[in-house]
Design a protein around this motif. Structure first.
Motif, PDB file in Angstrom:
ATOM      1  N   ALA A 197       0.832  -1.200   0.000  1.00 13.70           N
ATOM      2  CA  ALA A 197       0.000   0.000   0.000  1.00 13.70           C
ATOM      3  C   ALA A 197       0.870   1.255   0.000  1.00 13.70           C
ATOM      4  N   ILE A 198       1.937   1.244   0.778  1.00 20.14           N
ATOM      5  CA  ILE A 198       2.850   2.393   0.811  1.00 20.14           C
ATOM      6  C   ILE A 198       3.523   2.568  -0.551  1.00 20.14           C
ATOM      7  N   TYR A 199       3.940   1.452  -1.140  1.00 20.08           N
ATOM      8  CA  TYR A 199       4.611   1.532  -2.438  1.00 20.08           C
ATOM      9  C   TYR A 199       3.716   2.235  -3.454  1.00 20.08           C
ATOM     10  N   TYR A 200       2.438   1.878  -3.465  1.00 23.50           N
ATOM     11  CA  TYR A 200       1.518   2.512  -4.400  1.00 23.50           C
ATOM     12  C   TYR A 200       1.395   4.005  -4.107  1.00 23.50           C
ATOM     13  N   ALA A 201       1.209   4.349  -2.846  1.00 22.20           N
ATOM     14  CA  ALA A 201       0.998   5.755  -2.483  1.00 22.20           C
ATOM     15  C   ALA A 201       2.209   6.611  -2.825  1.00 22.20           C
ATOM     16  N   GLN A 202       3.404   6.065  -2.645  1.00 25.29           N
ATOM     17  CA  GLN A 202       4.590   6.875  -2.927  1.00 25.29           C
ATOM     18  C   GLN A 202       4.727   7.184  -4.416  1.00 25.29           C
ATOM     19  N   GLN A 203       4.163   6.315  -5.267  1.00 25.56           N
ATOM     20  CA  GLN A 203       4.197   6.585  -6.703  1.00 25.56           C
ATOM     21  C   GLN A 203       3.319   7.785  -7.074  1.00 25.56           C
ATOM     22  N   LYS A 204       2.419   8.150  -6.179  1.00 27.72           N
ATOM     23  CA  LYS A 204       1.481   9.236  -6.457  1.00 27.72           C
ATOM     24  C   LYS A 204       1.922  10.564  -5.864  1.00 27.72           C
ATOM     25  N   LEU A 205       3.068  10.595  -5.207  1.00 25.77           N
ATOM     26  CA  LEU A 205       3.564  11.857  -4.648  1.00 25.77           C
ATOM     27  C   LEU A 205       3.670  12.913  -5.741  1.00 25.77           C
ATOM     28  N   GLY A 206       3.182  14.113  -5.441  1.00 27.60           N
ATOM     29  CA  GLY A 206       3.222  15.208  -6.399  1.00 27.60           C
ATOM     30  C   GLY A 206       1.987  15.316  -7.277  1.00 27.60           C
ATOM     31  N   THR A 207       1.064  14.336  -7.182  1.00 27.32           N
ATOM     32  CA  THR A 207      -0.168  14.377  -7.968  1.00 27.32           C
ATOM     33  C   THR A 207      -1.137  15.401  -7.369  1.00 27.32           C
ATOM     34  N   PRO A 208      -1.730  16.274  -8.177  1.00 30.05           N
ATOM     35  CA  PRO A 208      -2.660  17.266  -7.632  1.00 30.05           C
ATOM     36  C   PRO A 208      -3.895  16.628  -6.989  1.00 30.05           C
ATOM     37  N   TYR A 209      -4.353  17.238  -5.925  1.00 28.60           N
ATOM     38  CA  TYR A 209      -5.551  16.806  -5.209  1.00 28.60           C
ATOM     39  C   TYR A 209      -6.794  17.054  -6.057  1.00 28.60           C
ATOM     40  N   LEU A 210      -7.786  16.168  -5.925  1.00 29.38           N
ATOM     41  CA  LEU A 210      -9.092  16.384  -6.548  1.00 29.38           C
ATOM     42  C   LEU A 210     -10.170  15.897  -5.598  1.00 29.38           C
ATOM     43  N   TRP A 211     -11.071  16.800  -5.186  1.00 28.62           N
ATOM     44  CA  TRP A 211     -12.200  16.420  -4.343  1.00 28.62           C
ATOM     45  C   TRP A 211     -13.027  15.343  -5.054  1.00 28.62           C
TER      46      TRP A 211
END
Length: 330
Positions: A197-211
């Motif tokens: 789960a952490i591995y996946y989340a770290q790949q998304k670092l820097g992705t803009p937030y969307l409500w």
């Protein structure tokens, strides 16, 4: 919340944490044991004293088990009506209520819509069923839950939980949810899916937030807070609910000083009520989480130290699978 640290440093930081997740987990022995109370805020503050009191009505139930039943039945909504005309927080059918409803608050009325009557009635009904099946082989609580679902006669006839898929699933669901509502009596068993789960989340670092973001192509791969945690655990075969306050019930709740990488960490506008949770992140160690914070920000690292820190959940496959996939129609 506090802003993120440098991205390059973060990636190295997480890589080390991910490698250490399993070794850290291996060093924690699970103490086991049963429930000694309710997990912090797992039951809305308005109902917590009633559940705590009536959850000790007989040896076959406990407050966490009663809370699990109520949450599974109604999601704590006292006004809900199911398609089968089950009513209120405890989802009694009117005919069943007529026989088993009690005046829990002593005001001279038995009101199916009043949680002060309905919650005690649910506990009382559980204890009645436990008496019916007390001589049946096996675990009395499992047999009681099976009787709640399939009827006491079938449990007695089967000498235990009947070989009925729905009934066996009901028993497993409530017993799994029970662990989510119980205050742990020792260290919580580590999650073996945490590193993925952490591995996946770290790949998304820097992705803009969307409500409302769930990372779909139509959304440009963007997420909100609970969309990110849901997607992260989906990659390791665990399906979480969509919203943060339901994700809180996906497993047991480690103490602040027992957090491990992969735990979900929650923030609430009411520190006594998990239904008021407004934000969730994925803990990575060292006091930091990966999270999708708010509109205008990007997925990043933030410290978990904040006045609205509520608590944490160590996600389990059984705990997540036990969560209701729908709420009855209002």
């Amino acid at each position: 919340m506090v802003g993120g640290i440098g991205l390059g440093v973060c990636l190295s930081f997480v890589a080390l944490l991910v490698v250490g997740t399993y070794s850290a987990a291996a060093g924690l022995a699970s103490a086991g044991g049963g429930a000694v109370g309710l997990a912090k805020g797992a039951v809305p503050a308005l109902y917590q004293p009633i559940v705590q009191k009536w959850g000790n009505l007989c040896p076959a139930i406990n407050p966490a088990l009663l809370a699990a039943q109520l949450y599974q039945e109604s999601g704590w909504d006292p006004k809900v009506v199911s398609p089968a005309d089950a009513r209120g927080i405890a989802q009694f059918i009117p005919d069943t209520w007529a026989t088993h409803g009690i005046d829990g608050n002593g005001d001279g009325k038995r009101d199916i819509w009043d949680p002060a009557d309905a919650i005690p009635s649910a506990a009382s009904y559980d204890c009645e069923l436990a008496k019916y099946v007390k001589d049946v082989p096996g675990d009395t609580t499992d047999n009681m839950l099976a009787a709640y679902n399939a009827g006491a006669y079938r449990v007695i006839q089967s000498s235990g939980v009947p070989n009925i898929k729905e009934t066996q699933g009901y028993v497993k669901t409530i017993r799994s949810l029970e662990k989510s509502f119980a205050a742990p009596v020792g260290r919580v068993q580590p999650s073996q899916q945490a590193a993925g789960a952490i591995y996946y989340a770290q790949q998304k670092l820097g992705t803009p937030y969307l409500w409302g973001g769930e990372g779909t192509p139509e959304q440009g791969g963007r997420f909100d807070c609970s969309g990110l945690t849901q997607a992260a655990y989906q990659t390791v075969g665990i399906t979480l609910p969509r919203v943060a306050n339901d994700q809180y019930n996906a497993g047991p709740h480690p103490a602040r000083n027992e957090l491990l990488p992969g735990d979900l960490v929650f923030f609430s506008t009411d520190l006594s009520n998990s239904r008021a949770i407004h934000h969730v992140g994925l803990y990575v160690g060292g006091g930091y989480m990966i999270n999708a914070p708010y509109t205008g920000a990007v997925i990043r690292f933030d410290k978990i130290d904040a006045p609205d820190y509520f608590g944490a959940t160590r996600v389990t496959k059984d705990g997540a699978a036990a969560l209701p996939s729908f709420k009855p129609a209002a």
